[in-house]
Design a protein around this motif. Structure first.
Motif, PDB file in Angstrom:
ATOM      1  N   GLN A  35       0.832  -1.211   0.000  1.00  0.00           N
ATOM      2  CA  GLN A  35       0.000   0.000   0.000  1.00  0.00           C
ATOM      3  C   GLN A  35       0.868   1.264   0.000  1.00  0.00           C
ATOM      4  N   ASN A  36       1.876   1.267   0.868  1.00  0.00           N
ATOM      5  CA  ASN A  36       2.763   2.432   0.966  1.00  0.00           C
ATOM      6  C   ASN A  36       3.488   2.688  -0.350  1.00  0.00           C
ATOM      7  N   GLN A  37       3.878   1.615  -1.018  1.00  0.00           N
ATOM      8  CA  GLN A  37       4.582   1.753  -2.290  1.00  0.00           C
ATOM      9  C   GLN A  37       3.677   2.395  -3.342  1.00  0.00           C
ATOM     10  N   ILE A  38       2.428   1.933  -3.418  1.00  0.00           N
ATOM     11  CA  ILE A  38       1.488   2.472  -4.405  1.00  0.00           C
ATOM     12  C   ILE A  38       1.208   3.943  -4.135  1.00  0.00           C
ATOM     13  N   HIS A  39       0.989   4.286  -2.851  1.00  0.00           N
ATOM     14  CA  HIS A  39       0.704   5.675  -2.499  1.00  0.00           C
ATOM     15  C   HIS A  39       1.903   6.576  -2.779  1.00  0.00           C
ATOM     16  N   ALA A  40       3.128   6.083  -2.500  1.00  0.00           N
ATOM     17  CA  ALA A  40       4.330   6.881  -2.732  1.00  0.00           C
ATOM     18  C   ALA A  40       4.529   7.144  -4.224  1.00  0.00           C
ATOM     19  N   GLU A  41       4.306   6.108  -5.042  1.00  0.00           N
ATOM     20  CA  GLU A  41       4.451   6.269  -6.487  1.00  0.00           C
ATOM     21  C   GLU A  41       3.415   7.249  -7.039  1.00  0.00           C
ATOM     22  N   ARG A  42       2.196   7.171  -6.509  1.00  0.00           N
ATOM     23  CA  ARG A  42       1.134   8.067  -6.962  1.00  0.00           C
ATOM     24  C   ARG A  42       1.468   9.519  -6.599  1.00  0.00           C
ATOM     25  N   GLN A  43       1.964   9.721  -5.376  1.00  0.00           N
ATOM     26  CA  GLN A  43       2.315  11.076  -4.938  1.00  0.00           C
ATOM     27  C   GLN A  43       3.477  11.637  -5.742  1.00  0.00           C
ATOM     28  N   GLN A  44       4.468  10.796  -6.025  1.00  0.00           N
ATOM     29  CA  GLN A  44       5.623  11.228  -6.809  1.00  0.00           C
ATOM     30  C   GLN A  44       5.199  11.603  -8.227  1.00  0.00           C
ATOM     31  N   ARG A  45       4.267  10.844  -8.779  1.00  0.00           N
ATOM     32  CA  ARG A  45       3.780  11.122 -10.127  1.00  0.00           C
ATOM     33  C   ARG A  45       3.046  12.465 -10.172  1.00  0.00           C
ATOM     34  N   LYS A  46       2.231  12.720  -9.163  1.00  0.00           N
ATOM     35  CA  LYS A  46       1.511  14.002  -9.101  1.00  0.00           C
ATOM     36  C   LYS A  46       2.472  15.172  -8.979  1.00  0.00           C
ATOM     37  N   LEU A  47       3.512  15.013  -8.168  1.00  0.00           N
ATOM     38  CA  LEU A  47       4.501  16.078  -8.000  1.00  0.00           C
ATOM     39  C   LEU A  47       5.239  16.351  -9.310  1.00  0.00           C
ATOM     40  N   GLN A  48       5.557  15.272 -10.042  1.00  0.00           N
ATOM     41  CA  GLN A  48       6.222  15.435 -11.339  1.00  0.00           C
ATOM     42  C   GLN A  48       5.332  16.203 -12.314  1.00  0.00           C
ATOM     43  N   ILE A  49       4.036  15.902 -12.316  1.00  0.00           N
ATOM     44  CA  ILE A  49       3.099  16.578 -13.212  1.00  0.00           C
ATOM     45  C   ILE A  49       3.021  18.058 -12.880  1.00  0.00           C
ATOM     46  N   GLU A  50       2.921  18.385 -11.581  1.00  0.00           N
ATOM     47  CA  GLU A  50       2.852  19.786 -11.164  1.00  0.00           C
ATOM     48  C   GLU A  50       4.119  20.534 -11.544  1.00  0.00           C
ATOM     49  N   THR A  51       5.271  19.881 -11.367  1.00  0.00           N
ATOM     50  CA  THR A  51       6.553  20.508 -11.702  1.00  0.00           C
ATOM     51  C   THR A  51       6.670  20.775 -13.201  1.00  0.00           C
ATOM     52  N   LEU A  52       6.266  19.798 -14.011  1.00  0.00           N
ATOM     53  CA  LEU A  52       6.351  19.958 -15.467  1.00  0.00           C
ATOM     54  C   LEU A  52       5.389  21.030 -15.962  1.00  0.00           C
ATOM     55  N   LYS A  53       4.207  21.124 -15.367  1.00  0.00           N
ATOM     56  CA  LYS A  53       3.259  22.172 -15.753  1.00  0.00           C
ATOM     57  C   LYS A  53       3.822  23.557 -15.436  1.00  0.00           C
ATOM     58  N   TYR A  54       4.503  23.651 -14.286  1.00  0.00           N
ATOM     59  CA  TYR A  54       5.114  24.928 -13.896  1.00  0.00           C
ATOM     60  C   TYR A  54       6.238  25.303 -14.863  1.00  0.00           C
ATOM     61  N   GLU A  55       7.103  24.319 -15.190  1.00  0.00           N
ATOM     62  CA  GLU A  55       8.204  24.586 -16.115  1.00  0.00           C
ATOM     63  C   GLU A  55       7.686  24.944 -17.507  1.00  0.00           C
ATOM     64  N   ARG A  56       6.526  24.393 -17.873  1.00  0.00           N
ATOM     65  CA  ARG A  56       5.925  24.720 -19.172  1.00  0.00           C
ATOM     66  C   ARG A  56       5.566  26.213 -19.242  1.00  0.00           C
ATOM     67  N   ILE A  57       5.047  26.762 -18.144  1.00  0.00           N
ATOM     68  CA  ILE A  57       4.692  28.187 -18.094  1.00  0.00           C
ATOM     69  C   ILE A  57       5.944  29.049 -18.257  1.00  0.00           C
ATOM     70  N   ILE A  58       7.005  28.696 -17.529  1.00  0.00           N
ATOM     71  CA  ILE A  58       8.253  29.467 -17.593  1.00  0.00           C
ATOM     72  C   ILE A  58       8.842  29.421 -19.005  1.00  0.00           C
ATOM     73  N   ASN A  59       8.872  28.221 -19.590  1.00  0.00           N
ATOM     74  CA  ASN A  59       9.455  28.068 -20.927  1.00  0.00           C
ATOM     75  C   ASN A  59       8.641  28.816 -21.988  1.00  0.00           C
TER      76      ASN A  59
END
Length: 490
Positions: A35-59
């Motif tokens: 369970q912890n592994q699935i939740h950690a992977e899901r959270q990491q994926r969401k953080l990556q998406i937010e980061t890429l969306k932010y970098e898209r605005i800057i670029n």
């Protein structure tokens, strides 16, 4: 008809009760770890998406600005054969920055959880200055000849544009992959309310005496507002100690003490100390300005901002940047003066407003119910010595739609403010602003700008007076000195 269960394949289960494990492994511990592994992977994926969306605005913003600079350089390329290449490049850089809104210069705050989220990014103007620094360094390393320098500059800028564009393409591809993975998973977070209303029939008396049942819509939650479901806007805060390690060198501090209008002295100092023409020294002087403003030393803070941006402009203009800058800034009526002075004024007011917020916060924390702090006021004055703020009232009888709109803004002011503006005296306007709350005054000054009521112009010098003659001699001496030791680029 058979039931299609394929949609349940996307369910992401984290509590597999029927999972088989080795006899020596505790089943509950294994399930909990899964369970912890699935939740950690899901959270990491969401953080990556937010980061890429932010970098898209800057670029996206950087691509627009670099494209604008490149277009300006190409538009003036034909002038290189008849004019000094450095001067043409200077004009192109100034024109590409002239139409930009200072309000859009600060990138949005980083999303929570991103590396160094609490530390704000530099302004887009500073990013472009760093890009020009890099271009000039590469040209120096390649030892490009003067007659080919302009074309080489365009090529380097175009190369930077390709790099950012390619980076943006890779980013969008990665973002698309992560969003597809995220959408393919059905989790408890995907559950949402489908309906918030119901149809019921209620009796309604008829004016004719007959009673009819008519359908009526009622909300299960009548107090619900669409805005209630929106997250509260994040509040970006800046730490006073963010720039604690950035400090101007002794030479840069000495340069900051030179009065802003004394371009002759500034040029002489840079000729002797070219080592302060670095980004670190510019940042150091801006920190010095911020510290001075925190102590309410307005004049010194304003002077530090002027000298800091002077270094930045000279550095961004390349090898002959110092000569080009001082030649144009001392040429009466040149467009470079307006661009530079506006940049100085905008930067200073950003520092001033931030310092005021911090001082108010400090006063609030230190005050324990007793004593009243001095009342903050918004006052207008020209940041750059040698310039004045003029008041222009939009005419009431104009047929121009833009002028009519400006006149409508003017008519929305209070009678007291309209009377002060009609006097044409800035002191009268400041008297009215001084009686207003800071928030109201700031909003009103913003409307001044929307209506074009205030304009920054050079001060007219009366050469018939002794004071005017002395000031005129200083300006002439500064202009001659700029063309002398640094060399006339034309």
């Amino acid at each position: 008809m058979p039931v299609d269960y394929s949609k349940w394949d996307a369910l992401e289960l984290s509590d597999d009760s029927d999972i088989e494990v080795h006899p020596n492994v505790d089943k509950r511990s294994f399930i909990r770890a899964k369970q912890n592994q699935i939740h950690a992977e899901r959270q990491q994926r969401k953080l990556q998406i937010e980061t890429l969306k932010y970098e898209r605005i800057i670029n996206d913003t950087l691509i627009k600005r670099i494209s604008s600079l490149l277009a300006s350089l190409k538009a003036h390329a034909s002038e290189v054969s008849s004019r000094n290449p450095g001067e043409v490049a200077f004009q192109a850089v100034m024109e590409s920055a002239a139409g930009l809104d200072p309000k859009d210069d600060q990138p949005p705050p980083r999303p929570a959880g991103v590396h160094n989220a609490e530390q704000p990014l530099p302004t887009y103007t500073k990013m472009m200055a760093t890009l020009l620094d890099d271009v000039n360094k590469k040209l120096a390393e390649k030892k490009v000849e003067d007659d080919k320098r302009y074309e080489a500059t365009m090529a380097e800028v175009e190369e930077h544009l390709k790099k950012v564009t390619n980076l943006q393409g890779e980013l969008l591809k990665k973002l698309d992959e992560l969003e597809k993975i995220e959408k393919s998973k059905i989790t408890s977070e995907s559950i949402h309310t489908g309906f918030d209303s119901t149809h019921i029939n209620k009796s309604k008396p008829s004016t004719s005496g007959d009673k009819k049942d008519e359908p009526k819509v009622e909300l299960l939650n009548p107090n619900y507002s669409a805005t209630d479901s929106l997250p509260a806007p994040s509040k970006s805060t800046a730490d006073d100690d963010d720039d604690a390690e950035i400090e101007a060198s002794p030479a840069a501090k000495q340069f900051a003490s030179i009065k802003a209008p004394d371009y002759r002295e500034s040029l002489s100092f840079l000729t002797k100390h070219p080592e302060i023409l670095t980004e670190k020294e510019t940042d150091g002087l801006l920190v010095l300005a911020f510290d001075a403003q925190l102590q309410n030393r307005d004049d010194y803070a304003r002077n530090c901002v002027h000298q800091a941006l002077l270094l930045q402009y000279c550095r961004a203009l390349g090898r002959d940047g110092v000569a080009l800058f001082f030649k144009r800034i001392t040429t009466q009526g040149h467009q470079a003066q307006e661009v530079f002075f506006k940049d100085v004024q905008d930067t200073y007011y950003k520092i001033k407003n931030r310092a005021r917020e911090i001082n108010l916060q400090r006063a609030k924390e230190e005050a324990e119910g007793g004593g009243q702090e001095g009342v903050e006021q918004i006052q207008l004055h020209a940041v750059e010595p040698g310039t004045v703020i003029n008041i222009n009232i939009p005419p009431a009888d104009s047929e121009d739609p833009e002028v009519q709109q400006a006149r409508a803004i003017f008519e929305s002011f209070s009678p007291e403010m309209k009377k002060a503006l009609e006097t044409g005296k800035l002191d009268e306007v400041n008297k009215v602003l001084g009686k207003m709350k800071v928030e109201e005054a700031e909003d009103l000054v913003g409307k001044f700008g929307d209506a074009g009521i205030l304009s920054l112009e050079e001060e007219i010098i009366d050469a018939t007076t002794q004071e005017g003659q002395e000031k005129w001699k200083e300006i002439e001496a500064a202009g001659k000195h700029a063309e002398g030791p640094a060399g006339d680029p034309e």
